[in-house]
Design a protein around this motif. Sequence first.
Motif, short mmCIF file in Angstrom:
data_model
loop_
_atom_site.label_atom_id
_atom_site.label_comp_id
_atom_site.label_asym_id
_atom_site.label_seq_id
_atom_site.Cartn_x
_atom_site.Cartn_y
_atom_site.Cartn_z
N UNK A 83 0.99 -4.01 0.69
CA UNK A 83 -0.16 -3.47 1.42
C UNK A 83 0.37 -2.42 2.38
N UNK A 84 -0.03 -1.19 2.15
CA UNK A 84 0.44 -0.08 2.97
C UNK A 84 -0.59 0.25 4.05
N UNK A 85 -0.11 0.66 5.21
CA UNK A 85 -1.01 0.99 6.32
C UNK A 85 -1.94 2.16 5.96
N UNK A 86 -1.44 3.08 5.13
CA UNK A 86 -2.29 4.21 4.75
C UNK A 86 -3.47 3.74 3.90
N UNK A 87 -3.25 2.74 3.03
CA UNK A 87 -4.36 2.19 2.24
C UNK A 87 -5.39 1.53 3.14
N UNK A 88 -4.89 0.84 4.16
CA UNK A 88 -5.79 0.16 5.10
C UNK A 88 -6.62 1.19 5.87
N UNK A 89 -5.97 2.25 6.33
CA UNK A 89 -6.67 3.27 7.10
C UNK A 89 -7.68 4.04 6.24
N UNK A 90 -7.31 4.33 5.00
CA UNK A 90 -8.23 5.03 4.11
C UNK A 90 -9.45 4.17 3.82
N UNK A 91 -9.24 2.89 3.55
CA UNK A 91 -10.36 1.98 3.28
C UNK A 91 -11.26 1.86 4.52
N UNK A 92 -10.63 1.82 5.68
CA UNK A 92 -11.38 1.73 6.93
C UNK A 92 -12.23 2.98 7.15
N UNK A 93 -11.66 4.14 6.88
CA UNK A 93 -12.41 5.39 7.05
C UNK A 93 -13.54 5.52 6.02
N UNK A 94 -13.29 5.07 4.79
CA UNK A 94 -14.36 5.09 3.78
C UNK A 94 -15.52 4.21 4.23
#
Length: 121
Positions: A83-94
């Motif tokens: 689980x990468x922080x960038x995936x978390x941030x992208x999902x959060x922004x979506x």
Amino acid sequence: MVDRVDINRLLVEMRAMKQQTMPTRARELDQVSHALKPGQVINAPESTDNFSHLFSQAIDKVNATQQQANQLAKAYETGRENIDITDVMIASQKASVSFQAMVQVRNKLVEAYRDVMNMPI
């Protein structure tokens, strides 16, 4: 200055959405109704709640996006591998953008409802 939407463009978009949500038989009747003379009436098909169904589906999609973002965030916080922080941030922004868009749609619907209700008879 108030930013106003071009009414003709809005009407074209609304008609296109209406055509997409209407069943085939209702589309045929709608096309016939445009050819009717004023005051002439045809038997309309049973009313279906297509718009509310479409809007409900959109709300469900926004909810699913938010839940997915929350699950990714919890997985990252617990230290789950891959689980990468960038995936978390992208999902959060979506999730955030989809929620904001849904709020704007709701605001426009409420505004349109108020405008219709305030029209003189």
